[in-house]
Write a protein that holds these residues in place. Sequence first.
Motif, short mmCIF file in Angstrom:
data_model
loop_
_atom_site.label_atom_id
_atom_site.label_comp_id
_atom_site.label_asym_id
_atom_site.label_seq_id
_atom_site.Cartn_x
_atom_site.Cartn_y
_atom_site.Cartn_z
N ILE A 378 75.31 2.61 -5.79
CA ILE A 378 76.64 2.41 -5.21
C ILE A 378 77.60 3.42 -5.81
O ILE A 378 77.60 3.66 -7.02
CB ILE A 378 77.14 0.97 -5.43
N VAL A 379 78.38 4.07 -4.95
CA VAL A 379 79.44 4.99 -5.36
C VAL A 379 80.71 4.49 -4.70
O VAL A 379 80.73 4.23 -3.49
CB VAL A 379 79.13 6.43 -4.91
N PHE A 380 81.77 4.33 -5.49
CA PHE A 380 82.97 3.70 -4.96
C PHE A 380 84.22 4.45 -5.41
O PHE A 380 84.20 5.22 -6.37
CB PHE A 380 83.06 2.24 -5.43
N THR A 381 85.31 4.22 -4.69
CA THR A 381 86.62 4.66 -5.13
C THR A 381 87.45 3.42 -5.42
O THR A 381 87.23 2.35 -4.85
CB THR A 381 87.34 5.52 -4.08
N ALA A 382 88.43 3.55 -6.31
CA ALA A 382 89.26 2.41 -6.67
C ALA A 382 90.60 2.88 -7.22
O ALA A 382 90.72 3.99 -7.74
CB ALA A 382 88.55 1.53 -7.71
N HIS A 383 91.61 2.00 -7.10
CA HIS A 383 92.91 2.23 -7.72
C HIS A 383 93.10 1.33 -8.94
O HIS A 383 93.97 1.60 -9.78
CB HIS A 383 94.04 1.95 -6.73
N ASP A 384 92.34 0.25 -9.01
CA ASP A 384 92.51 -0.72 -10.09
C ASP A 384 92.02 -0.12 -11.41
O ASP A 384 90.82 -0.07 -11.68
CB ASP A 384 91.71 -1.99 -9.76
N VAL A 385 92.96 0.33 -12.22
CA VAL A 385 92.59 1.02 -13.46
C VAL A 385 91.95 0.07 -14.48
O VAL A 385 91.33 0.52 -15.45
CB VAL A 385 93.82 1.71 -14.09
N ASN A 386 92.07 -1.25 -14.26
CA ASN A 386 91.42 -2.19 -15.16
C ASN A 386 89.90 -2.09 -15.10
O ASN A 386 89.21 -2.61 -15.98
CB ASN A 386 91.86 -3.63 -14.84
N LEU A 387 89.40 -1.43 -14.05
CA LEU A 387 87.95 -1.23 -13.95
C LEU A 387 87.47 -0.15 -14.92
O LEU A 387 86.27 -0.03 -15.16
CB LEU A 387 87.56 -0.85 -12.52
N ARG A 427 94.19 2.62 -21.87
CA ARG A 427 95.49 3.07 -22.37
C ARG A 427 95.56 4.60 -22.40
O ARG A 427 96.58 5.20 -22.02
CB ARG A 427 95.75 2.50 -23.75
N ALA A 428 94.46 5.22 -22.83
CA ALA A 428 94.44 6.68 -22.88
C ALA A 428 94.58 7.27 -21.48
O ALA A 428 95.27 8.28 -21.27
CB ALA A 428 93.14 7.16 -23.53
N TYR A 429 93.92 6.64 -20.48
CA TYR A 429 94.03 7.13 -19.11
C TYR A 429 95.46 7.00 -18.60
O TYR A 429 96.02 7.94 -18.02
CB TYR A 429 93.07 6.35 -18.20
N LEU A 430 96.06 5.83 -18.81
CA LEU A 430 97.42 5.60 -18.31
C LEU A 430 98.43 6.51 -19.00
O LEU A 430 99.48 6.84 -18.43
CB LEU A 430 97.81 4.13 -18.51
#
Length: 444
Positions: A378-387, A427-430
């Motif tokens: 499975i390859v997906f896109t997402a906006h939910d950064v909690n993932l 946190r580092a990503y945000l």
Amino acid sequence: MLLKYIVSNFMSIGHPIEFSMFPTSENVEERLVKRIDTKAGEWKTLRRGGFFGPNASGKTTFIKSLYFAKNFIVNGQKSGKGTGINQFRGNIEELEGKSLFQFMFYLQGDVYEYGFSLGTEQVHEEWLMVLTEKGFQPLFARQTSEEGNTEIEIESRFARKGSKERNLVEVLKESIGENQKNQLFLYKMYDNGVKRVECIIEWFQHLKIIFPKAKVQGLPLRMDKDDDFRRFILDSLKNMDTGVANISVVSDVMDFRDFIEKLNIPNEIVSQVEDMRNGILTFAGKYFIFGEGEKRQTLLVQIKFEHMLNGQIVPFNVEEESDGTRRLLDLLPILFSLSKNRQDIYFVDEIDRSLHTKLSQHLLREFLKGCEDTDSQIVFTAHDVNLINLGEFGQDEIWFVEKDGNGESHFRPFSDFEIEKGQDALRAYLNGRFGAVPLLKGEI
């Protein structure tokens, strides 16, 4: 299994980008990979991959590029009609107006590479290679000039000279004319019964691409025919706390004219249906099956949901269900297919659309468990950064997507960045350490 995919000059993708399902870390967790035996030894390949980045960065473009390539390969193209490619609109001179689609994949114990380049009017190059002990060796290679003249080299490892299949391929090779310059030779061989390429086309057919607004085809019909499938969906919805207590499939026969009047069907759809001798139409979450005859009948098939409200069972139509429940109806069939040992590869755009973080995590966790004895990925896109949780995912599974000042999408794997032990990756990503976050005016 998909091993690598390269694409260039498609929508917001300009210069070539390479997406790989090979882990870069030697000590990647075993639960995240499958080991495959190849002519070059044992390889590890990832089962999941996820793309994160701001809106309009190119995540959906990546999925759309796969959708275009799959359809071009599997369904062919009408002769003389161009290719239908939507190229990058910025002028990148070195691309010479050509788009590239290239796949490396594992199939029935062999590793293949298939690719093609094309412009708006024609295919320019096409090739199929197989991995041997000496590296990748060609099965066939095709070149088409700007004037539409096509030359194809068929190798003996594709089909032995003098064999029935080789003779057929030679005839097909000679039959490609200027009007067929926009068509793939792979599809032409498949369409004419060349056995050697059937498994290749079937591999591409097993690429399942799911967009947020693309509903599972025939879902009510499948639930009606397959009790195991219906029970699986029901049990899953119960476990996910959607409030659904029961699912049933109901059908009702209605007159064709009543169907048009009661549902206020648009005229263009009515005209299409009237031209069909028989067929199926999906509209407003319901399926309508049309038959022949002077008094034309319409069979309405739809899913009904039951909720327990204030101690009473209350029925709901599918359009009355929450966006989250309807999104789960799109995604849960993926998990069911794993239980049936299907070998599909799923590309899901916005897997987190309308879902709580815990549900998205659950789906991806269950996929990893369910695909253990399959070649599914499975390859997906997402906006939910909690993932972006390194307790759930490996760095090799996560990619960041962003656009540069020229409007060109760029992809970078999370594994390119060093994460210190105990560091909070989210946190580092945000905080912008890895890029691929929206830069809001006024925050600078």
